[in-house]
Motif scaffolding. Structure first.
Motif, PDB file in Angstrom:
ATOM      1  N   ALA A 147     -12.186   4.060  -5.905  1.00  0.00           N
ATOM      2  CA  ALA A 147     -13.439   3.422  -6.165  1.00  0.00           C
ATOM      3  C   ALA A 147     -13.150   1.707  -6.025  1.00  0.00           C
ATOM      4  O   ALA A 147     -13.946   1.287  -5.224  1.00  0.00           O
ATOM      5  CB  ALA A 147     -14.085   4.025  -7.052  1.00  0.00           C
ATOM      6  N   MET A 148     -12.597   1.328  -7.083  1.00  0.00           N
ATOM      7  CA  MET A 148     -12.348  -0.048  -7.200  1.00  0.00           C
ATOM      8  C   MET A 148     -11.512  -0.759  -5.791  1.00  0.00           C
ATOM      9  O   MET A 148     -11.925  -1.865  -5.727  1.00  0.00           O
ATOM     10  CB  MET A 148     -11.331  -0.294  -8.316  1.00  0.00           C
ATOM     11  N   SER A 149     -10.956   0.230  -4.882  1.00  0.00           N
ATOM     12  CA  SER A 149     -10.377  -0.646  -3.883  1.00  0.00           C
ATOM     13  C   SER A 149     -11.237  -0.312  -2.624  1.00  0.00           C
ATOM     14  O   SER A 149     -10.728  -0.546  -1.408  1.00  0.00           O
ATOM     15  CB  SER A 149      -9.109   0.158  -3.629  1.00  0.00           C
ATOM     16  N   PRO A 159      -6.130  -2.410  -7.289  1.00  0.00           N
ATOM     17  CA  PRO A 159      -7.583  -3.030  -7.662  1.00  0.00           C
ATOM     18  C   PRO A 159      -7.278  -4.081  -8.580  1.00  0.00           C
ATOM     19  O   PRO A 159      -8.036  -4.803  -8.976  1.00  0.00           O
ATOM     20  CB  PRO A 159      -8.422  -2.040  -7.906  1.00  0.00           C
ATOM     21  N   PHE A 160      -6.074  -3.862  -9.559  1.00  0.00           N
ATOM     22  CA  PHE A 160      -6.155  -4.445 -10.926  1.00  0.00           C
ATOM     23  C   PHE A 160      -4.774  -5.487 -10.690  1.00  0.00           C
ATOM     24  O   PHE A 160      -4.325  -5.983 -11.498  1.00  0.00           O
ATOM     25  CB  PHE A 160      -6.042  -3.517 -12.073  1.00  0.00           C
ATOM     26  N   THR A 193      -7.905  -6.300 -18.291  1.00  0.00           N
ATOM     27  CA  THR A 193      -7.023  -5.339 -17.722  1.00  0.00           C
ATOM     28  C   THR A 193      -5.577  -5.735 -18.471  1.00  0.00           C
ATOM     29  O   THR A 193      -4.904  -4.749 -18.365  1.00  0.00           O
ATOM     30  CB  THR A 193      -6.894  -5.579 -16.317  1.00  0.00           C
ATOM     31  N   GLN A 194      -5.412  -6.734 -18.816  1.00  0.00           N
ATOM     32  CA  GLN A 194      -4.116  -7.068 -19.479  1.00  0.00           C
ATOM     33  C   GLN A 194      -4.064  -6.219 -20.555  1.00  0.00           C
ATOM     34  O   GLN A 194      -3.131  -6.015 -21.418  1.00  0.00           O
ATOM     35  CB  GLN A 194      -3.805  -8.497 -19.709  1.00  0.00           C
ATOM     36  N   GLY A 252      -3.290  -4.320 -15.446  1.00  0.00           N
ATOM     37  CA  GLY A 252      -3.051  -5.062 -14.631  1.00  0.00           C
ATOM     38  C   GLY A 252      -3.076  -6.506 -14.921  1.00  0.00           C
ATOM     39  O   GLY A 252      -3.189  -6.777 -15.965  1.00  0.00           O
ATOM     40  N   GLN A 253      -3.084  -7.435 -13.848  1.00  0.00           N
ATOM     41  CA  GLN A 253      -3.285  -8.880 -14.232  1.00  0.00           C
ATOM     42  C   GLN A 253      -4.400  -9.628 -13.382  1.00  0.00           C
ATOM     43  O   GLN A 253      -4.573 -10.636 -13.405  1.00  0.00           O
ATOM     44  CB  GLN A 253      -1.936  -9.530 -13.491  1.00  0.00           C
TER      45      GLN A 253
END
Length: 417
Positions: free
Chosen positions: A137-139, A163-164, A37-38, A31-32
């Motif tokens: 979980a991350m959300s 979340p990411f 995460t990138q 994600g960003q």
């Protein structure tokens, strides 16, 4: 008549790879949100190269299937096409990505000499379970996005990015693949496995809906219908049971959760000013026209492409949501023909096999290939190595129709070929 025991053929009795499960889970964190995460988009390539290296050095790979030569040639043509485009445009980053691609291709080829496709599919399915769990979980165990919108207006800001902070279409792309795997493979699993996979399918579908990805949703539903119909076409009771469950679920939602129907109608509104037909398929038509105008130029030489993630495509058209156009733009028309031919042969062979001997592996392959061919009309994730869904499709492309089963270990009845 098809039944769960019939689906659980010897082809399905394969262990899963914890290594691949972890690999799928980590690559789902792309994600960003931050630098980590990138970088996660390179997790699949690094992971398979390490696994392939271990298999070779440990002597677990004794010899290669005859179909491997054809796969090497196809991978080399795609890579050389991308390299040629990168060199002509003097794009060093694109050339580097081409090298990453061929190492990934070759590593997958090595892995296919050891693991059956069934083991790989099951590993990705359970990896999907872990990925969905991480997402929730991350959300904070809340699925926010299009599922929570209200009123008569819908904007791109209402779409869940996870979340990411990934692109909603990318999240939907992954969740759709996880759903297909979970739904199709679950009948051949034991009770605990069934619960895990069906639970994965439910939450993955809810996450997909929260992204409001219409292309992903339509492709998912169509792929599941195709896979289910082909597999259970002789079992009218099973098809009626599925249909009845869907009707009951629909009635329940209509009576007690009608707001979800309103949200679905709002999401699928084709007359929307921002996402409907009047917007040129959310601006896609304009982007496609820009790409077409560059065919046979230095940016897109057409036959061999301008290189993976070439600078022109990345800088000026960052979201050309059509996988077929992107493949031509990056690796050329010749590469597109190679990829489509290999997937078409895989699809036809699996469809033939599952008709004669219903099994979850071929049913899953039919669903997966159907999904990517349909979704790629409005999404750009056809040929990619940075996310679990495209990565799994790459396994099928590398394997080809003759290489996705280790037939020496799991011989098939003559009438199934």
């Amino acid at each position: 008549m098809t039944n769960p025991e019939h689906l659980n053929t010897p082809l399905q009795r394969n262990s899963v790879s914890v290594y691949l499960i972890i690999l799928v889970a980590l690559s789902s964190c792309y994600g960003q949100l931050n630098a980590f995460t990138q970088v996660a988009q390179y997790t699949p390539s690094i992971g398979v190269v390490l696994l392939a290296t271990f298999l070779l050095l440990s002597g677990k790979i004794k010899n290669f299937q005859k179909s491997s030569t054809q796969s090497v040639i196809c991978g080399a043509i795609i890579t050389l096409s991308a390299l040629l485009g990168a060199m002509l445009s003097q794009d060093a980053q694109s050339a580097l990505y081409a090298l990453v691609f061929i190492f990934t291709w070759m590593a997958i080829l090595v892995i296919l000499q050891k693991y059956t496709m069934t083991a790989i599919l099951r590993s990705f399915a359970y990896g999907g379970f872990v990925s969905v769990l991480i997402y929730l979980a991350m959300s904070g165990f809340k699925i926010q996005g299009a599922l929570t919108i209200s009123g008569n207006e819908f904007s791109t800001g209402d779409r869940a990015t996870g979340p990411f902070t990934s692109h909603p279409n990318l999240i939907a792309h992954n969740m759709a693949i996880f759903t297909i795997l979970a739904v199709v493979l679950a009948p051949s699993e034991k009770t605990i496995g069934k619960l895990i996979l069906y639970g994965t399918a439910i939450f993955a579908t809810l996450i997909l809906l929260s992204t409001a990805s219409r292309g992903g949703l339509v492709a998912l539903v169509t792929a599941l219908i195709i896979a289910t119909t082909i597999t259970h076409r002789k079992n009218l009771k099973h098809l009626l049971l599925i249909f009845s469950l869907l009707v009951v679920a629909g009635i329940y939602i209509a009576l007690f959760q009608s707001e979800y129907i309103d949200r679905l109608i709002l999401i699928m509104d084709l007359n929307s000013s921002s996402r409907g037909l009047n917007s040129g398929l959310s601006g896609r038509q304009q982007l496609w026209s820009m790409v077409f105008s560059q065919f046979f130029t230095i940016n897109i030489p057409f036959f061999w492409g301008g290189g993976f993630r070439n600078a022109w495509l990345s800088n000026f058209i960052s979201a050309v949501d059509n996988g077929y156009i992107v493949i031509i733009a990056e690796t050329g028309f010749i590469s597109l023909i190679i990829i489509l031919a290999r997937l078409a042969f895989v699809l036809l062979r699996s469809a033939k096999r599952v008709k004669l001997t219903p099994n979850s592996m071929d049913a899953a392959i039919v669903g997966l290939v159907s999904f990517i061919l349909i979704e790629s009309i409005v999404a750009r994730y056809f040929l990619a190595i940075g996310n679990p869904a495209s990565f799994l499709i790459l396994f099928l492309i590398v394997a080809g129709a003759k290489g996705y089963i280790i037939e020496k270990r799991y011989p098939l009845p003559q009438n199934t070929l």
